[in-house]
Design an enzyme around this catalytic site. Structure first.
Site, short mmCIF file in Angstrom:
data_model
loop_
_atom_site.label_atom_id
_atom_site.label_comp_id
_atom_site.label_asym_id
_atom_site.label_seq_id
_atom_site.Cartn_x
_atom_site.Cartn_y
_atom_site.Cartn_z
NE ARG A 251 -1.79 1.98 3.46
CZ ARG A 251 -1.69 1.93 4.79
NH1 ARG A 251 -2.34 1.03 5.48
NH2 ARG A 251 -0.91 2.80 5.43
CG HIS A 255 -6.33 2.61 6.22
ND1 HIS A 255 -6.54 1.35 5.71
CD2 HIS A 255 -7.49 2.98 6.81
CE1 HIS A 255 -7.78 0.97 6.01
NE2 HIS A 255 -8.37 1.93 6.67
CE1 TYR A 264 0.95 2.83 8.83
CE2 TYR A 264 -0.29 4.49 10.05
CZ TYR A 264 -0.12 3.71 8.92
OH TYR A 264 -1.01 3.79 7.89
#
Ligand code: TPP
Ligand code: MG
Lengths: 355, 328
Positions: A251, A255, A264
């Site tokens: 990805r 998100h 993160y």
């Protein structure tokens, strides 16, 4: 990539890779077609991100990096097959013929559906992770009972792979030898959670424990994804039962537009995967092997551009629904509480009247 | 008095921090709560300070989050489970109603199910489907569970600590649309009891009761009603199950009129329960039937039209007018 099991037909540099089990069946025009699909879906996705930034969408879930996984799988479907997506499968929806503006209705928050699932043989988005995998198995059991030669393809992520529904759908599919193919896009992240939290082993290995084949494919290689999915669907159609495909991908984006991935994960990881771009590798194949010229690529880019502009216009034209529409389709048959709500809304002057 | 201004999100964060400092057996578990600090950042910084063993980034499965919290409870830990959004609590429904609610009973009092299930609930943030629901009455109906909801930063700070300390399982409903609103938090004061309602504004004519995000809407309605000469007494239920009916009845005995406000649809709801109980207790004081202002009996609508689904100031005032219209 040094992964023995990973089915790869095209290296990140766009060179052909010989695989003893899978061989690419596609010719020049078909590969150009896959490339066109990927360019278009990436452009539409970027347009959607900017629409969200400009306050025109409530949310957007970008697909960048996963174009090959989605287009390869989507194009492997036969017209009669049925697919059950999660929420990020814009590329698959595109392959099924869903108009781009219909994909964005949910994200403009004007509907909870968006398109006619029977017309496109592609179900409506499912946000509750994993729910749709059971629906796919049930649909496949129906196909089986109808004696039809059709297959069902369902999508979920590495995160969703931990849900009970997904694992139960594996049990069910195996038990009934259902004509279903599970397509897991392992993009290595479920929001901030790395896929290592969900599984210690490649997700494709899980299938073996349930008694059906699991195949790991390079999710950034559209040729490989296409062949692996096509073969699994064919096998399902003729009574061969379920297959799990793990498309190993990444990805690239956040998100969703609400997410801040810098909290993160490190940029270096993203950079590495940018070098494995699914579009570039097909492009270099097309240039090297098929001498596809600049004009062709420019034509594709121009088409993507005009589709993006049309998408923008279509989205901006989507007005606020009449609030009374919230009462539509809550039930199939008349219901007193629905009638009461409609009446109240009219009496309060919130809506002009019935639908 | 050590009082400070903070958002509800920060107050919950501070409350959790204090609960963890006080008791080393307190754990947090949920999706994306560690490094990310949760999608609403309620647990921001807690994994850094308390470590990965106490602030657990869960694999993605709600049934397992709650089910393992049950096992941890049996082993003597107190787990605060975070459910990412209201609409994702249902995979855990079985564990909550069959195990969390019943194990104290089934073990004949041996097991203590001291665990908290935090749920950001209600709408109002313009989200997509499954991110705006009000599931509280499913849980309120289940014997063995208690359900509370904070409406202010001060309550958030104290109620989360009281819930962690409580020996019964608590469904802790957080009005996500109020996470970023600021308020005074009294860091030292003796807090109100966890299951007590609070009169947020005194009034004479109509008692208006709600919880969570509705409290602020009710207070705004009271401001408007005041201008029109009607005085509303606003009560924040705080505890949804059990209800503090004494505080509520005292008010209705004074005003004689009752309106309840909730985002959940009214069939088999908390609002229906409040009206039924207060009708029984205050029958001779009531000058009009208790009215409910609720979400409609449809799935939560797309958020472009959610403001016409959620109880608005106008809809509350309409109910107030109707209850004032009864002669007696
Ligand atoms: C049952 C459930 N729990 C939590 C969520 C919130 N949520 C939405 S997406 C997501 C991560 C999903 O990760 P993955 O399955 O890998 O899919 P990806 O987003 O990477 O496509 C989470 C936790 C949800 N939608 N459904
Ligand atoms: Mg993922």
């Amino acid at each position: 990539m040094i992964d023995e099991e990973l089915v790869q037909l095209l290296t990140p540099e766009g060179l052909r890779n010989v695989n003893p089990d899978y061989e690419s069946t596609l010719g020049r025009d078909e590969i150009v077609g896959l490339y066109r699909d990927m360019v278009i879906i990436r452009r539409l996705c970027n347009e959607s991100t900017s629409l969200q930034r400009q306050g025109q969408l409530a949310l957007w879930a970008p697909v960048q990096g996963q174009e090959a996984a989605q287009i390869g799988a989507g194009r492997a479907l036969a017209p009669k097959d049925f697919s059950f997506p999660s929420y990020r499968e814009h590329g698959v929806a595109w392959c099924r013929g869903v108009p781009p503006e219909d994909m964005l209705r949910v994200f403009r928050a004007v509907t909870t559906g968006g398109w006619d699932p029977q017309k496109y043989r592609h179900s409506v988005p499912t946000v509750v992770l994993g729910n749709q995998t059971l629906h796919a198995v049930g649909y496949a059991m129906g196909v089986q009972r109808d004696g039809a030669e059709e297959a069902v393809l369902t999508f979920f992520g590495d995160g969703a792979s931990s849900q009970g529904d997904v694992l139960e759908s594996f049990v069910w599919a195996a038990s009934f030898n259902a004509p279903v193919v599970f397509f897991c896009q392992n993009n290595q992240w479920g929001i901030s959670t790395p896929s290592s939290v969900q599984s210690r082993i490649p997700l494709s290995h899980r299938a073996h424990g349930f008694g059906f084949p699991g195949i790991r494919v390079d999710g950034n290689d559209v040729l490989a994804v296409y062949e692996v999915t096509r073969r699994a669907l064919e096998n399902a159609r003729v009574g061969g039962g379920p297959t799990l495909i793990e498309a190993y991908t990444y990805r690239i984006g956040a998100h969703t537009t609400s997410d801040d991935p810098t909290r993160y994960r490190i940029d270096a990881e993203v950079e590495v995967w940018k070098h494995r771009d699914p579009l570039e590798r097909v492009k270099s194949l097309l240039v090297r092997e098929y001498k596809v010229n600049k004009a062709t690529f420019e034509k594709v880019a121009a088409e993507a551009e005009s589709l993006a502009l049309k998408l923008r216009d279509d989205v901006l034209a989507m007005g606020r629904p009449d609030p009374i529409t919230m009462f539509d389709h809550a039930y199939a048959a008349p219901h007193p509480l629905v009638d009461e709500g409609r009446r109240e809304m009219v009496e309060l002057g919130i809506s002009g009247g019935s639908h | 008095m050590a009082s400070t201004t903070m958002t509800m999100a920060k107050a919950l964060n501070e409350g959790l921090r204090r609960a963890m400092e006080k008791n080393p057996k307190v754990l947090l578990m949920g999706e994306d709560i560690g490094r990310l600090g949760g999608v609403f950042r309620i647990t921001d910084g807690l994994q850094k300070d308390f470590g990965e063993d106490r602030v657990i980034d869960a694999p993605l499965a709600e049934s397992a989050i709650v089910g393992t919290a049950v096992g941890l409870a049996i082993r003597g830990y107190r787990t605060v489970c975070e459910i990412q959004f209201d609409g994702f609590v249902y995979p855990a429904f079985d564990q909550i109603v069959s195990q969390v609610a019943k194990l104290h009973k089934r073990s004949e009092g041996v097991y203590t199910m001291g665990l908290v299930i935090r749920i950001p609930f209600q709408g109002g943030i313009g989200a997509i489907e499954h991110h705006s629901e009000s599931p509280e009455s499913y849980f309120a109906q289940t014997a063995g569970l208690r359900v509370v909801s904070c409406a202010t930063p001060n309550d958030a700070y104290w109620m989360i600590q009281q819930s962690v300390e409580h020996d019964d399982p608590i469904i802790f409903c957080e009005p996500k649309s109020r996470y970023w609103e600021k308020g005074e938090v009294d860091l030292e004061g003796a807090p109100r009891g966890l299951f007590e309602a609070e009169v947020r504004r005194e009034g004479r004519d109509v008692t208006v009761i709600g919880y969570g995000s509705s409290v602020k809407t009710m207070l705004r309605a009271a401001d408007t009603a005041e201008l029109e000469g009607t005085s509303l007494e606003v009560i924040d239920a705080r505890s949804v199950a059990p209800l503090d009916l004494d505080t509520m009845a005292r008010s209705v005995q004074k005003t004689g009129r009752l309106v309840v406000v909730q985002e959940a649809p009214h069939t088999a709801s908390i609002g229906s329960e409040i009206v039924a109980e207060l009708t029984e207790r205050c029958f001779y004081s009531l000058r009009a039937p208790g009215l409910r202002v609720s979400g409609y009996h449809v799935p939560y609508p797309p958020s472009r039209i959610e403001d016409d689904f959620r109880p608005s100031v106008d809809r509350i005032l309409d109910a107030v007018d109707r209850t004032m219209g009864y002669d007696s």
